[in-house]
Design an enzyme around this catalytic site. Sequence first.
Site, PDB file in Angstrom:
ATOM      1  N   ASP A  98       7.531   2.027 158.059  1.00 38.99           N
ATOM      2  CA  ASP A  98       8.700   1.493 158.757  1.00 38.99           C
ATOM      3  C   ASP A  98       9.890   2.402 158.476  1.00 38.99           C
ATOM      4  O   ASP A  98      10.286   2.582 157.328  1.00 38.99           O
ATOM      5  CB  ASP A  98       8.990   0.065 158.260  1.00 38.99           C
ATOM      6  CG  ASP A  98       9.565  -0.811 159.355  1.00 38.99           C
ATOM      7  OD1 ASP A  98      10.423  -0.310 160.104  1.00 38.99           O
ATOM      8  OD2 ASP A  98       9.153  -1.977 159.468  1.00 38.99           O
ATOM      9  N   ASP A 199      12.786   1.116 163.190  1.00 40.97           N
ATOM     10  CA  ASP A 199      13.637  -0.067 163.223  1.00 40.97           C
ATOM     11  C   ASP A 199      14.884   0.174 164.080  1.00 40.97           C
ATOM     12  O   ASP A 199      15.543   1.202 163.936  1.00 40.97           O
ATOM     13  CB  ASP A 199      14.033  -0.403 161.776  1.00 40.97           C
ATOM     14  CG  ASP A 199      14.762  -1.705 161.656  1.00 40.97           C
ATOM     15  OD1 ASP A 199      14.174  -2.745 162.005  1.00 40.97           O
ATOM     16  OD2 ASP A 199      15.926  -1.700 161.202  1.00 40.97           O
ATOM     17  N   GLU A 241      11.581   0.236 168.007  1.00 38.19           N
ATOM     18  CA  GLU A 241      12.047  -1.126 168.265  1.00 38.19           C
ATOM     19  C   GLU A 241      13.284  -1.021 169.151  1.00 38.19           C
ATOM     20  O   GLU A 241      14.330  -0.545 168.714  1.00 38.19           O
ATOM     21  CB  GLU A 241      12.389  -1.827 166.946  1.00 38.19           C
ATOM     22  CG  GLU A 241      12.873  -3.252 167.147  1.00 38.19           C
ATOM     23  CD  GLU A 241      13.470  -3.880 165.891  1.00 38.19           C
ATOM     24  OE1 GLU A 241      13.479  -5.112 165.806  1.00 38.19           O
ATOM     25  OE2 GLU A 241      13.959  -3.138 164.999  1.00 38.19           O
ATOM     26  N   HIS A 315       7.635  -9.877 162.095  1.00 35.97           N
ATOM     27  CA  HIS A 315       8.364 -10.472 160.970  1.00 35.97           C
ATOM     28  C   HIS A 315       9.711 -11.062 161.367  1.00 35.97           C
ATOM     29  O   HIS A 315      10.355 -11.735 160.563  1.00 35.97           O
ATOM     30  CB  HIS A 315       8.590  -9.390 159.894  1.00 35.97           C
ATOM     31  CG  HIS A 315       9.426  -8.253 160.396  1.00 35.97           C
ATOM     32  ND1 HIS A 315       8.951  -7.341 161.324  1.00 35.97           N
ATOM     33  CD2 HIS A 315      10.714  -7.895 160.148  1.00 35.97           C
ATOM     34  CE1 HIS A 315       9.904  -6.471 161.605  1.00 35.97           C
ATOM     35  NE2 HIS A 315      10.988  -6.787 160.905  1.00 35.97           N
ATOM     36  N   ASP A 316      10.150 -10.801 162.602  1.00 38.31           N
ATOM     37  CA  ASP A 316      11.442 -11.308 163.073  1.00 38.31           C
ATOM     38  C   ASP A 316      11.314 -12.487 164.029  1.00 38.31           C
ATOM     39  O   ASP A 316      12.327 -13.000 164.505  1.00 38.31           O
ATOM     40  CB  ASP A 316      12.206 -10.194 163.809  1.00 38.31           C
ATOM     41  CG  ASP A 316      12.837  -9.179 162.865  1.00 38.31           C
ATOM     42  OD1 ASP A 316      13.144  -9.554 161.714  1.00 38.31           O
ATOM     43  OD2 ASP A 316      13.011  -8.022 163.277  1.00 38.31           O
TER      44      ASP A 316
END
Length: 540
Positions: A98, A199, A241, A315-316
């Site tokens: 990440d 990210d 993302e 995870h969000d």
Amino acid sequence: MQKKWWHDSVVYQIYPRSFQDSNGDGVGDIQGIISRLDYLKKLGIDALWLSPVFESPNDDNGYDISDYRNIMAEFGSMADMDDLIQSCNERGIRLIMDLVVNHTSDEHPWFIEAKKSKDNPYRDYYIWRDPVEGDVPNGLGSTFSGPAWEFDETTGQYYLHLFSKKQPDLNWENKKVREEVWDMMNFWLDKGIGGFRMDVIDLIGKQPDNEITGNGPKLHEYLQEMNKETFGKHDVMTVGETWGATPEIAKLYSDPKRDELSMVFQFEHIGLDEVPGKEKWDWQALDFKELKRIFSKWQTCFNGDGWNSLFWNNHDTPRIISRWGNDSEEYRELSGKMLATILHMQKGTPYIYQGEEIGMVNTPVQDVSQLDDIESLNMYHDRFAKGYSKEDILFSINKKGRDNARRPMHWNSEEHAGFTEGEPWLTLNPRVEEINVEQALSNPNSIFYHYQKLIELRKNNPIVVWGEYRELLPESDALYVYERSLDGESWLVVANFTEEIVDYDLVEQSPTEVILSNYEDLLQEGACLKLRPYEAIIFK
């Protein structure tokens, strides 16, 4: 489009804090992940996306990095990390790191230096502005509530933070910042990783003075430079993302001719239970026809000039069975398999979020004291101050809050679900006896084996990877029906999104065989298929 390894791959996302604890401190760690790699190999995945494990004070669970070349002590050491990369490679699993480079932690050495004075060599690594009439420079807001500007007493200026005030934004216009990032990326690529998940990468081209955050004018210039200086020299996968991506924007990122990224995460479907024009917390029921329209748009917009990523959760976001399936005891597995089927039979690279493959569900809370996530906590206090009732706020958090996805993985029905021998950092979902890996592996009809079969179908059938997509029945309120076709062969996917029995006429398709179904038989009267609650069938 030239074939790459990630075109027919399936990626599994691990949230390290919640996957497997190996030392009894209640926090998942790298050695815990290594101990479970054979489980992932059995599932059939090809790549493992690891949420951040770098040194971090954990204001935002690791997405606030204080040292990009060190591992958070809770997770282990760099030796453990090298062990994980090697253990993955030995099993033919590529490790995707990440990459969090829109911002750092305020405890990163660069920011500690930058704060010292206006003429510090690191000052320009971040974004500073003078007060305007004694207040914030402009109206930019933080994703985590409140303004995106924080006043620094030492130098009398504000710094920008699009997330927590402990996550100051990097200044990508500074060439030194970009060179530091390239150097760090090459450090990890040299260790043999399989790529990067990036990210909020669409924010690095921000122009805060014009209140432009996503898709700034220099964004693609930076990404092309990144490609050239780092991963473009390696056979790796990159996924950005990009919350604001349209198909046109997604092509800019993922057209192979442009030398940027392999693919992006677009979130158009994810916002469908939000009230238009309001915040993510303002809930409305899913518009099913709109969900199908968005999927179909993204399935048909690329013509060799881009690539899709496919996902339901991460995870969000909350657990998909609780969100758009049915998490009752009766329908949890059926709706979980139905949701898996319609996603995995589409064109693109599918992502499975840990626990999705065993049908994990949301965990409602009754009080703010049960929350951990900074976004939910900030929203709670923000809305409470604005006069929202506690019940309304908790309703929103139980629907959408990020803690839902972050509860520890259920490995068995013993105490703490086999996740840890200590006290888990976040309480477990109460349905652990019903929903766990041991139970899933012992039941040949479990969600786990359904996912395993879907992955095998993608591996063994080019039609799933490359076939044309055509939606049928777009106006149906209950059924999602589409065809995939390649070289004279066609597959038909029929899924019932409701708990009612719904008819579907098979006269036109006249299928020859059932490839996969989440029921053991077909309910049929002549050519009329009787689709039971959450039934999903793939026909040849």
